[in-house]
Design a protein around this motif. Structure first.
Motif, mmCIF file in Angstrom:
data_model
loop_
_atom_site.group_PDB
_atom_site.id
_atom_site.type_symbol
_atom_site.label_atom_id
_atom_site.label_comp_id
_atom_site.label_asym_id
_atom_site.label_seq_id
_atom_site.Cartn_x
_atom_site.Cartn_y
_atom_site.Cartn_z
ATOM 1 N N VAL A 82 1.078 -1.261 -0.080
ATOM 2 C CA VAL A 82 -0.091 0.286 0.123
ATOM 3 C C VAL A 82 0.806 1.194 -0.101
ATOM 4 C CG1 VAL A 82 -1.837 1.284 1.379
ATOM 5 C CG2 VAL A 82 -1.733 -1.125 1.257
ATOM 6 N N GLU A 83 1.937 1.248 0.803
ATOM 7 C CA GLU A 83 2.863 2.513 0.738
ATOM 8 C C GLU A 83 3.516 2.852 -0.753
ATOM 9 O OE1 GLU A 83 5.995 1.472 3.256
ATOM 10 O OE2 GLU A 83 4.848 1.815 5.210
ATOM 11 N N MET A 84 3.710 1.491 -1.402
ATOM 12 C CA MET A 84 4.216 1.628 -2.723
ATOM 13 C C MET A 84 3.173 2.169 -3.633
ATOM 14 S SD MET A 84 6.032 -1.950 -2.381
ATOM 15 C CE MET A 84 5.768 -2.597 -4.041
ATOM 16 N N LEU A 85 2.033 1.848 -3.367
ATOM 17 C CA LEU A 85 0.807 2.437 -4.226
ATOM 18 C C LEU A 85 0.812 3.886 -4.126
ATOM 19 C CD1 LEU A 85 -1.477 -0.523 -3.759
ATOM 20 C CD2 LEU A 85 -0.661 0.263 -5.910
ATOM 21 N N LYS A 86 0.901 4.230 -2.766
ATOM 22 C CA LYS A 86 0.818 5.672 -2.345
ATOM 23 C C LYS A 86 2.014 6.559 -3.101
ATOM 24 C CE LYS A 86 0.039 6.973 1.882
ATOM 25 N NZ LYS A 86 0.211 6.973 3.263
ATOM 26 N N GLU A 87 3.221 5.843 -3.065
ATOM 27 C CA GLU A 87 4.398 6.627 -3.844
ATOM 28 C C GLU A 87 4.060 6.737 -5.154
ATOM 29 O OE1 GLU A 87 7.592 4.342 -0.670
ATOM 30 O OE2 GLU A 87 7.289 3.708 -2.769
ATOM 31 N N ALA A 479 5.224 7.417 -11.856
ATOM 32 C CA ALA A 479 4.654 8.343 -10.940
ATOM 33 C C ALA A 479 4.517 9.718 -11.453
ATOM 34 C CB ALA A 479 5.407 8.368 -9.619
ATOM 35 N N ASP A 480 5.459 10.117 -12.354
ATOM 36 C CA ASP A 480 5.711 11.419 -12.916
ATOM 37 C C ASP A 480 4.445 11.517 -13.855
ATOM 38 O OD1 ASP A 480 7.283 13.926 -13.546
ATOM 39 O OD2 ASP A 480 6.957 13.186 -15.576
ATOM 40 N N VAL A 481 4.248 10.377 -14.552
ATOM 41 C CA VAL A 481 3.001 10.449 -15.747
ATOM 42 C C VAL A 481 1.636 10.643 -14.948
ATOM 43 C CG1 VAL A 481 1.868 9.065 -17.241
ATOM 44 C CG2 VAL A 481 4.203 9.008 -17.221
#
Length: 528
Positions: A82-87, A479-481
């Motif tokens: 879940v942390e990765m998804l938030k990142e 993440a930038d996209v």
């Protein structure tokens, strides 16, 4: 409209300059599947699946003899997921439920509360972080007990699946608003029963794959009907299916080669999409005709392709609120002619389709033998779906790149740039593409490819007891996209720093406590 006319209309090589920013309501996500990431294969009451059975009884069928017993250990490490998804900043997370974690034997008389607790915790954590759960009910992991009863060849499995789906709707449907019945039916049936490529690993060409598909389509339709009648109005969700295909690039611009491309797409996509999304329903006419004719020539009393009743055709037609679509690669095609007529068994799916598929060696390779890079393929497929099925709502539910675990995964970043740009070209042409899910959140157990072939945005150290996850360049790029809602063609981020866990460290971690304990005992004896 005939498939001959459609192939003439299909733009095979034209380039379209569409809008280069994603629409405001376009959804970004990542995908995973239960067997590939969860681990804990027999923990807390989980039952045995066909993949558990395959890897334990035939480890030689896996490229590196690895398995999914621990995999990414997401059963214990879901907080980190879940942390990765938030990142990443994704809007939604597409994951599957392991049927055997909920119902260990696949039959509803036994429900595993620990499995229910696991998925409740994950769903609640996603919603608490404004991430929409997008749940797949079946991603290839049939309960082994049901396989022993015939699996998808047994019509009784339809009722078992509905029973499982009903429990999922009643248990999670107050929070889950996006459901997928099946992921990639072609792989479930063709690669599992027709050829020994997936679990359960049968090599029985020409008959069981069609029985599997027939029962699977009925299971899909009956499950959707169940959801629409009893849950959809109160829960406010949507339900669909995820299909898959590579683009079939004609060997040349000849009429025969273009017809081979169309035949291939009808047999691969149309096999499942035509009964659900076409105006008339039922299997594509070319499948009905070819399989029926070959069956008669081969001495069968009836067609090897089962027949739907009129009521079943009506039930299956329009039994999806959206079309999920997975694609990775393309291949070249030409017709099966007299010169190569004997390269396929008779009967077989490949012989029935009348098409030869082969790689284009000029396209860039990946870590997977079946996979070469051809970005125009995803545009061609989305355009074909728009024209063939009156432009349904489509989510690209899987798209990604395989390598051997590079942290600075420049090839994956370039893949995403070109493939997402091709998706935008399709959107600019009017395709109703509503979202894009990268495959996959992290490196995982890649089926018969083991952990050699890696698709993850996050690197997973499978040697580390904590299965450490670290951002690759592709994770930062994606993440930038998502943040900017457009593709920066010049961006190539650096990955996070990570030193892989060494074998020496693993030994040290195990040995140090033993040494310390021995020293304590030794000192105790000296003193006393």
């Amino acid at each position: 409209m005939s498939y001959f006319l459609l192939i003439i209309l299909l733009p095979l090589t034209s380039s379209v300059e569409g809008q280069k920013e994603f629409p405001d309501n376009f959804k970004f996500g990542v995908s995973s599947s239960a067997y590939q990431i969860e681990g804990a294969w027999s923990e807390d009451g989980k039952g045995e699946s066909i993949w558990d059975h395959l890897v334990h009884n035939h480890p030689e069928k896996i490229r590196d003899r690895s398995n999914g017993d621990v995999a990414c250990d997401s059963y214990h490490l879901w907080h980190r997921d879940v942390e990765m998804l938030k990142e990443l900043g994704v809007d939604t997370y597409r994951f599957s439920i392991a049927w055997t974690r909920i119902m260990p034997t696949g039959i509803g008389n036994q429900v595993n509360p620990k499995g229910v607790e696991y998925y409740n915790s994950l769903i609640n954590a996603l919603l608490a972080n404004n991430i929409t759960p997008y749940v797949v009910l079946y991603h290839w992991d049939l309960p082994q007990r049901l396989q022993e009863m015939g699996g998808w060849i047994n019509r009784d499995t339809i009722g078992r699946f509905k029973e499982y789906a009903r429990f999922a709707f009643e248990t999670f449907g107050d929070r889950v608003k996006w459901w997928t019945t099946f992921n990639e039916p072609v792989q479930i049936c063709r690669e599992s029963y027709e050829q020994d490529a997936m679990a359960p690993g049968y090599d029985f060409p020409g008959i069981p794959c069609y029985l599997c598909a027939h029962n699977l389509l009925l299971a899909h339709a009956e499950t959707v009907q169940l959801y629409r009648l009893h849950y959809q109005s109160s829960q406010g969700g949507k339900i669909g299916i995820s299909l898959s295909s590579a683009w079939a690039q004609p060997r040349s611009d000849s009429a025969d080669d273009r017809e081979a491309s169309e035949m291939n797409l009808q047999f691969i996509i149309g096999w499942f999409a035509h009964p659900i999304f076409s105006t008339n329903g039922n299997y594509p006419q070319i499948m009905i005709d070819r399989i029926g004719n070959f069956s008669a020539q081969q001495g069968f009393a009836k067609s090897r392709l089962p027949t739907f009743s009129a009521d079943e055709i009506r039930q299956i037609k329009e039994s999806s609120d959206f079309l999920g679509f997975n694609t990775y690669t393309s291949y070249m095609v030409h017709k099966l002619d007299e010169q190569n007529a004997n390269i396929f068994p008779q009967p077989s799916f490949n012989h029935d389709s009348g098409v030869v598929e082969y790689p284009n060696t000029s396209w860039p390779e990946t870590a997977s033998s079946w996979f070469r890079v051809h970005p125009k393929g995803i545009y061609n497929l989305l355009t074909w779906i728009r024209r063939e099925y009156d432009n349904p709502d489509v989510f690209v539910t899987e798209n990604g790149y395989s390598d051997h675990g590079d942290m600075r995964d420049t090839n994956r970043v370039e893949y995403f740039k070109k493939y997402m740009d091709a998706v935008l070209d399709a959107v600019g042409e009017g395709c109703n593409v509503k979202g894009y899910f990268a495959w996959s959140l992290m490196d995982n157990f890649e089926w018969r490819g083991g952990i050699v072939e890696r698709f993850g945005l996050y690197y997973v150290d499978f040697n580390h007891p904590n299965r450490t996850r670290t951002r690759k360049s592709s994770a930062k790029f994606y993440a930038d996209v998502i943040k900017k809602r457009k593709i920066d063609m010049e961006l190539m981020p650096e990955p996070d720093d990570y030193t892989p866990y060494s074998a020496a460290e693993a030994v040290s971690t195990r040995v140090k406590p033993v040494i310390i304990a021995a020293m304590i005992v030794y000192l105790y004896k000296l003193i006393y």
